[in-house]
Design a protein around this motif. Structure first.
Motif, PDB file in Angstrom:
ATOM      1  N   PRO A  51       0.824  -1.211   0.000  1.00 17.08           N
ATOM      2  CA  PRO A  51       0.000   0.000   0.000  1.00 17.08           C
ATOM      3  C   PRO A  51       0.856   1.259   0.000  1.00 17.08           C
ATOM      4  N   LEU A  52       0.449   2.214  -0.809  1.00 18.05           N
ATOM      5  CA  LEU A  52       1.177   3.471  -0.940  1.00 18.05           C
ATOM      6  C   LEU A  52       0.748   4.392   0.196  1.00 18.05           C
ATOM      7  N   VAL A  53       1.708   5.018   0.865  1.00 11.91           N
ATOM      8  CA  VAL A  53       1.365   5.917   1.959  1.00 11.91           C
ATOM      9  C   VAL A  53       1.680   7.356   1.564  1.00 11.91           C
ATOM     10  N   GLY A  54       0.671   8.213   1.646  1.00 11.69           N
ATOM     11  CA  GLY A  54       0.827   9.632   1.301  1.00 11.69           C
ATOM     12  C   GLY A  54       0.831  10.490   2.545  1.00 11.69           C
ATOM     13  N   PRO A  55       0.692  11.802   2.386  1.00 10.31           N
ATOM     14  CA  PRO A  55       0.725  12.702   3.544  1.00 10.31           C
ATOM     15  C   PRO A  55      -0.424  12.461   4.511  1.00 10.31           C
ATOM     16  N   ASP A  56      -1.456  11.765   4.058  1.00  6.89           N
ATOM     17  CA  ASP A  56      -2.627  11.555   4.900  1.00  6.89           C
ATOM     18  C   ASP A  56      -2.858  10.074   5.163  1.00  6.89           C
ATOM     19  N   GLY A  57      -1.794   9.296   5.193  1.00 13.16           N
ATOM     20  CA  GLY A  57      -1.936   7.855   5.429  1.00 13.16           C
ATOM     21  C   GLY A  57      -2.007   7.096   4.110  1.00 13.16           C
ATOM     22  N   VAL A  58      -2.556   5.883   4.191  1.00 13.16           N
ATOM     23  CA  VAL A  58      -2.638   5.018   3.007  1.00 13.16           C
ATOM     24  C   VAL A  58      -3.413   5.744   1.897  1.00 13.16           C
ATOM     25  N   VAL A  59      -2.867   5.750   0.702  1.00 13.65           N
ATOM     26  CA  VAL A  59      -3.538   6.421  -0.418  1.00 13.65           C
ATOM     27  C   VAL A  59      -4.834   5.661  -0.728  1.00 13.65           C
ATOM     28  N   TYR A  60      -5.935   6.396  -0.751  1.00 15.30           N
ATOM     29  CA  TYR A  60      -7.259   5.783  -0.892  1.00 15.30           C
ATOM     30  C   TYR A  60      -7.377   5.053  -2.234  1.00 15.30           C
ATOM     31  N   PRO A  61      -7.817   3.790  -2.191  1.00 14.09           N
ATOM     32  CA  PRO A  61      -7.852   3.001  -3.431  1.00 14.09           C
ATOM     33  C   PRO A  61      -9.028   3.307  -4.353  1.00 14.09           C
ATOM     34  N   GLY A  62      -9.889   4.235  -3.992  1.00 13.84           N
ATOM     35  CA  GLY A  62     -10.928   4.671  -4.936  1.00 13.84           C
ATOM     36  C   GLY A  62     -12.245   3.917  -4.840  1.00 13.84           C
TER      37      GLY A  62
END
Ligand code: GLU
Ligand code: ZN
Length: 297
Positions: free
Chosen positions: A117-128
């Protein structure tokens, strides 16, 4: 334009040396420029915010020798502003309703074909997952009033009739401090980076009516803040803030991210760390000058 800095603590625990550094640095910068230093209480989290912590914030800051214009802005008093902006975003199709739990998101983001899972500035990047839960250009009212609202980053950064292709495909902000990797000057944020590495961030948390990102952007604009002085831990979040500023037609202030104050083992200070609470140093007889020295000012 008057230099206007702000300090925006959350009343969820005692202010510690890291807060003292942020407050003193912003205050000194504002005073040097003949400007103003504002205080804002970030108390949208009604569960964790406590009146006694808020009282102690005022006491500690006064003791440090700081002053600020009254009345102080309190986010808990601005629910109507946040909800009217969110309504506008809903009808504009910029946000969608998300009913996922944290576990749902983690599971979807770690599905085998997705890799780690990709982690961005706000946690795990939402998978849509819930991206279909939109107003569809104003066709539908909200269906899950308690659900979180997420920004549809893909739609928000798409080229449209209103944003023709001649507009550059990046956003930017000016950094007068430094990011965690020494980033400074004009910081460019490509839209592709926002879509891929930041994703559909939450603008209204379930049952909260807003989120940190939405409130901070609206409130900095409402307070006419020209310089945001805050810790480096929020450097990456600034990417979210600039995209919201563009979406909402708000000015982008100058950002000054500062180093973090660490404990003796090199870890950054957390709210829980009463050991470094300003209050504790006060009780042990330290002076405001001692605090300035301890944080290197
Ligand atoms: N309320 C945030 C905090 O306590 C600060 C947000 C900001 O400075 O943008 O960490
Ligand atoms: Zn969802």
């Amino acid at each position: 334009m008057t230099f206007r800095a702000r300090f925006a603590p959350s009343p969820t625990g005692p202010l510690h040396l890291g807060h003292a550094y942020s407050a003193l640095l912003g205050f000194d910068m504002a005073m040097r420029e003949g400007g103003e230093w504002l205080l804002r209480i970030e108390d949208i989290d009604r569960q964790r915010s406590k009146p006694e912590w808020e009282r102690q914030i005022y006491e500690d800051l006064e003791w440090l020798g700081l002053w600020w214009p009254e009345p102080v802005m309190r986010q808990s008093e601005r629910a109507e502003v946040y909800s009217s902006v969110l309504n506008g975003l809903w009808w504009d199709d910029a946000v969608f309703e998300c009913t996922c739990s944290r576990a749902d998101i983690l599971a979807a983001a770690s599905a085998p074909q997705e890799g780690a899972p990709l982690v961005g500035p706000d946690g795990v990047v939402y998978p849509g997952t819930c991206e279909g839960n939109r107003s569809m250009g104003g066709l539908y009212p909200r269906r899950f009033p308690d659900a979180a609202l997420r920004l549809n980053m893909g739609l928000t950064t798409q080229v449209t009739a209103e944003r023709p292709v001649t507009e550059p495909a990046y956003l930017s902000f000016r950094e007068t401090g430094a990011g965690p990797n020494g980033e400074k000057g004009l910081i460019c944020v490509p839209e592709s980076d926002l879509v891929r590495n930041v994703g559909d961030v939450v603008l209204a948390r379930r049952g909260m009516g807003t989120s940190y990102h939405l409130s901070v952007v609206l409130d900095d604009a409402a307070q006419f803040v020209t310089h945001v002085v805050r810790g480096q831990d929020l450097f990456e979040a600034t990417k979210i803030h600039v995209v919201l500023q563009r979406l909402l037609g708000l000015p982008t202030p100058v950002y000054h991210h500062h180093r973090l104050i660490r404990d003796d083992t090199g870890r950054r200070l957390a709210k829980r760390e009463d050991a470094k609470a300003i209050r504790r140093y006060r009780d042990e007889g330290a002076t405001p000058q001692d605090i300035r020295r301890m944080v290197g000012l």
